[in-house]
Design a protein around this motif. Structure first.
Motif, PDB file in Angstrom:
ATOM      1  N   GLY A   2       0.949  -0.841  -0.127  1.00  0.00           N
ATOM      2  CA  GLY A   2       0.307   0.310  -0.192  1.00  0.00           C
ATOM      3  C   GLY A   2       0.892   1.291   0.213  1.00  0.00           C
ATOM      4  O   GLY A   2       1.570   1.313   0.164  1.00  0.00           O
ATOM      5  N   PRO A   3      -0.243   2.722   0.030  1.00  0.00           N
ATOM      6  CA  PRO A   3       1.012   3.120  -0.214  1.00  0.00           C
ATOM      7  C   PRO A   3       0.505   4.191   0.755  1.00  0.00           C
ATOM      8  O   PRO A   3       0.397   3.780   1.451  1.00  0.00           O
ATOM      9  N   ASN A   4       1.518   5.392   1.592  1.00  0.00           N
ATOM     10  CA  ASN A   4       1.316   5.486   2.637  1.00  0.00           C
ATOM     11  C   ASN A   4       1.487   6.839   2.566  1.00  0.00           C
ATOM     12  O   ASN A   4       1.905   7.966   2.188  1.00  0.00           O
ATOM     13  N   HIS A   5       0.199   7.277   3.299  1.00  0.00           N
ATOM     14  CA  HIS A   5      -0.905   8.621   3.369  1.00  0.00           C
ATOM     15  C   HIS A   5      -0.712   9.345   4.674  1.00  0.00           C
ATOM     16  O   HIS A   5      -0.867  10.953   4.670  1.00  0.00           O
ATOM     17  N   THR A   6       0.064   9.165   5.375  1.00  0.00           N
ATOM     18  CA  THR A   6       0.067   9.413   6.527  1.00  0.00           C
ATOM     19  C   THR A   6       1.672  10.461   6.366  1.00  0.00           C
ATOM     20  O   THR A   6       2.211  11.142   7.336  1.00  0.00           O
ATOM     21  N   GLY A   7       2.660   9.475   5.739  1.00  0.00           N
ATOM     22  CA  GLY A   7       3.833   9.947   5.488  1.00  0.00           C
ATOM     23  C   GLY A   7       4.447  10.092   6.870  1.00  0.00           C
ATOM     24  O   GLY A   7       5.912  10.063   7.527  1.00  0.00           O
ATOM     25  N   ALA A   8       4.302   8.782   8.146  1.00  0.00           N
ATOM     26  CA  ALA A   8       4.874   8.437   9.399  1.00  0.00           C
ATOM     27  C   ALA A   8       6.240   7.533   8.633  1.00  0.00           C
ATOM     28  O   ALA A   8       4.852   6.483   8.027  1.00  0.00           O
ATOM     29  N   GLY A   9       6.914   7.042   9.450  1.00  0.00           N
ATOM     30  CA  GLY A   9       7.303   5.953   9.129  1.00  0.00           C
ATOM     31  C   GLY A   9       8.246   6.210   7.991  1.00  0.00           C
ATOM     32  O   GLY A   9       8.546   7.064   7.824  1.00  0.00           O
ATOM     33  N   VAL A  10       9.121   4.805   7.668  1.00  0.00           N
ATOM     34  CA  VAL A  10       9.940   4.592   7.131  1.00  0.00           C
ATOM     35  C   VAL A  10       9.771   4.694   5.363  1.00  0.00           C
ATOM     36  O   VAL A  10       8.321   4.265   5.227  1.00  0.00           O
ATOM     37  N   ALA A  11      10.268   4.333   4.560  1.00  0.00           N
ATOM     38  CA  ALA A  11      10.028   4.200   3.050  1.00  0.00           C
ATOM     39  C   ALA A  11       9.614   3.084   2.811  1.00  0.00           C
ATOM     40  O   ALA A  11       8.749   3.628   1.135  1.00  0.00           O
ATOM     41  N   ALA A  12       9.805   2.450   3.362  1.00  0.00           N
ATOM     42  CA  ALA A  12       9.229   0.651   2.639  1.00  0.00           C
ATOM     43  C   ALA A  12       9.285   0.265   4.485  1.00  0.00           C
ATOM     44  O   ALA A  12      10.253  -0.697   4.799  1.00  0.00           O
TER      45      ALA A  12
ATOM     46  N   GLU B  28      -2.885   3.869   8.137  1.00  0.00           N
ATOM     47  CA  GLU B  28      -2.459   3.511   7.013  1.00  0.00           C
ATOM     48  C   GLU B  28      -4.049   2.853   7.149  1.00  0.00           C
ATOM     49  O   GLU B  28      -3.877   1.362   6.977  1.00  0.00           O
ATOM     50  N   HIS B  29      -4.686   3.282   5.851  1.00  0.00           N
ATOM     51  CA  HIS B  29      -6.185   2.775   5.424  1.00  0.00           C
ATOM     52  C   HIS B  29      -5.983   2.259   4.278  1.00  0.00           C
ATOM     53  O   HIS B  29      -6.779   1.219   4.294  1.00  0.00           O
ATOM     54  N   SER B  30      -4.904   2.381   3.812  1.00  0.00           N
ATOM     55  CA  SER B  30      -5.007   1.657   1.885  1.00  0.00           C
ATOM     56  C   SER B  30      -4.520  -0.118   2.333  1.00  0.00           C
ATOM     57  O   SER B  30      -5.273  -0.921   1.522  1.00  0.00           O
ATOM     58  N   LEU B  31      -4.120  -0.567   3.185  1.00  0.00           N
ATOM     59  CA  LEU B  31      -4.092  -1.813   3.403  1.00  0.00           C
ATOM     60  C   LEU B  31      -5.136  -2.112   4.487  1.00  0.00           C
ATOM     61  O   LEU B  31      -5.489  -3.445   3.882  1.00  0.00           O
TER      62      LEU B  31
ATOM     63  N   LEU C 279       4.334   1.785   1.282  1.00  0.00           N
ATOM     64  CA  LEU C 279       6.005   1.826   0.308  1.00  0.00           C
ATOM     65  C   LEU C 279       5.515   3.264   0.405  1.00  0.00           C
ATOM     66  O   LEU C 279       4.180   3.895  -0.135  1.00  0.00           O
ATOM     67  N   ALA C 280       6.959   4.391   0.224  1.00  0.00           N
ATOM     68  CA  ALA C 280       6.794   5.735  -0.166  1.00  0.00           C
ATOM     69  C   ALA C 280       8.165   6.057  -0.555  1.00  0.00           C
ATOM     70  O   ALA C 280       8.944   7.004  -0.690  1.00  0.00           O
ATOM     71  N   LEU C 281       8.477   4.804  -2.043  1.00  0.00           N
ATOM     72  CA  LEU C 281       9.870   4.863  -2.234  1.00  0.00           C
ATOM     73  C   LEU C 281      10.036   6.724  -2.989  1.00  0.00           C
ATOM     74  O   LEU C 281       9.429   6.919  -3.489  1.00  0.00           O
TER      75      LEU C 281
ATOM     76  N   ASN D  33       0.633  13.990 -13.651  1.00  0.00           N
ATOM     77  CA  ASN D  33       0.114  14.974 -13.042  1.00  0.00           C
ATOM     78  C   ASN D  33      -1.285  13.297 -12.183  1.00  0.00           C
ATOM     79  O   ASN D  33      -2.422  14.352 -12.180  1.00  0.00           O
ATOM     80  N   ILE D  34      -0.364  12.557 -12.635  1.00  0.00           N
ATOM     81  CA  ILE D  34      -2.118  11.208 -12.842  1.00  0.00           C
ATOM     82  C   ILE D  34      -1.949  10.902 -10.896  1.00  0.00           C
ATOM     83  O   ILE D  34      -1.038  10.622 -10.642  1.00  0.00           O
ATOM     84  N   THR D  35      -2.888  11.553 -10.547  1.00  0.00           N
ATOM     85  CA  THR D  35      -2.944  11.366  -8.810  1.00  0.00           C
ATOM     86  C   THR D  35      -3.599  10.090  -8.059  1.00  0.00           C
ATOM     87  O   THR D  35      -4.424   9.790  -7.581  1.00  0.00           O
ATOM     88  N   MET D  36      -2.725   8.639  -9.138  1.00  0.00           N
ATOM     89  CA  MET D  36      -2.663   7.241  -8.420  1.00  0.00           C
ATOM     90  C   MET D  36      -1.530   7.006  -7.497  1.00  0.00           C
ATOM     91  O   MET D  36      -0.973   6.639  -7.701  1.00  0.00           O
ATOM     92  N   CYS D  37      -2.686   7.013  -6.452  1.00  0.00           N
ATOM     93  CA  CYS D  37      -1.611   7.430  -4.561  1.00  0.00           C
ATOM     94  C   CYS D  37      -0.990   6.129  -5.225  1.00  0.00           C
ATOM     95  O   CYS D  37      -0.167   6.088  -4.059  1.00  0.00           O
ATOM     96  N   GLY D  38      -1.363   4.850  -5.205  1.00  0.00           N
ATOM     97  CA  GLY D  38      -0.816   3.867  -5.368  1.00  0.00           C
ATOM     98  C   GLY D  38       0.247   3.188  -6.105  1.00  0.00           C
ATOM     99  O   GLY D  38       0.425   1.392  -6.641  1.00  0.00           O
TER     100      GLY D  38
END
Length: 266
Positions: free
Chosen positions: A69-79, A121-124, A145-147, A215-220
């Motif tokens: 899942g993507p990281n919507h909150t910005g918390a934590g590490v990138a993977a 995080e809701h996405s997962l 993931l926020a790589l 600028n396609i806002t595909m969050c995942g």
């Protein structure tokens, strides 16, 4: 340590009986196929549940699932790998597969265990009731993931493929993503068609590039690209669109929508 539900009662009902009824309605019976992975949306079930249900009904859910899942909150590490022993939903607990999780840590050096990225995080989380309904004995591993770039995404995707090969049993990869956010339905469709074309071509780098350039806002997009990297190593050759819709089909507002796509990778 148990990961408590963060969005039960918000993105989906917290009532177990109602949740089972809604999941049954969203997943019509039919023949399920084996797949390497799926891409499923993660909005509130009232908006994206129909699209998610289409792909979950069409895929065989094995005893082990890796959710990206993507990281919507910005918390934590990138993977961030979920370190908990189980995740709780209104349908009950789902065990975390520690063997697969450990293999991911060993084969994907960028990955770290980190509960912070997962806590809200809701996405997962929204994927888990679908998995429970389809296979009550399912266990999961979960990566948020926020790589920052394609080389790091490719490293994680390659590590996932190695980990699954070492695991030696069937694993379904679920990439969680919505499509274009808060544009008109027509504009969203034009943009999303470009991303869907890259998905159909099994082109993870092209998917990331077109989303960023247009600028396609595909969050995942990051989880989806990691899935494609892993799937190609695992012998995957096709990514098929099963359903595309948007929030305007529910609330009647086609001027500002969030779009949803459900795809199967095999």
């Amino acid at each position: 340590m148990v990961r408590q539900p963060a969005v039960a009662g918000k993105f989906y009902t917290g009532d177990p009986h109602r949740l089972r009824q809604e999941l049954a309605e969203m997943m019509p019976p039919g023949e399920a196929q084996k797949a390497i992975g799926i891409i499923a949306p993660h909005a509130g079930y009232v908006y994206s549940g129909k699209a998610a249900g289409k792909v979950y009904a069409a895929v065989r859910v094995p005893d082990t699932v890796l959710i990206l899942g993507p990281n919507h909150t910005g918390a934590g590490v990138a993977a961030a790998l979920a370190p908990e022993i189980e995740w709780l939903t209104p349908l009950g607990p789902v065990p975390v597969n520690r063997r697969l999780s450990q293999l991911i840590l060993e084969n994907a050096p960028l990955v770290r265990e980190d509960p912070l990225a997962h806590r809200f995080e809701h996405s997962l989380e929204v994927q888990v009731p679908f998995l429970q309904y389809r296979n009550p004995g399912v266990s999961i591993a979960a990566l948020c993931l926020a790589l920052p770039d394609f080389p790091s995404i490719a490293q994680v995707g390659e590590g996932i493929a190695r980990a699954i090969a070492a695991y030696g049993e069937e694993v379904l990869i679920v990439a969680s993503s919505d499509m274009t956010h808060y544009e008109s339905a027509a504009a969203a469709k034009v943009k999303d068609d470009q991303a869907l074309a890259r998905l159909a071509d099994m082109d993870p780098e092209g998917l990331l590039k077109v989303c960023r350039e247009q600028n396609i806002t595909m969050c995942g997009v990051i989880p989806a690209a990691a899935l494609l990297v892993a799937a190609k190593i695992m012998g995957g050759s096709a990514c098929r669109l099963l359903h595309y819709t948007n929030s305007g089909e529910v609330n009647g507002d086609q001027r500002s929508v969030v779009a949803y796509a459900a795809l199967m990778v095999s």
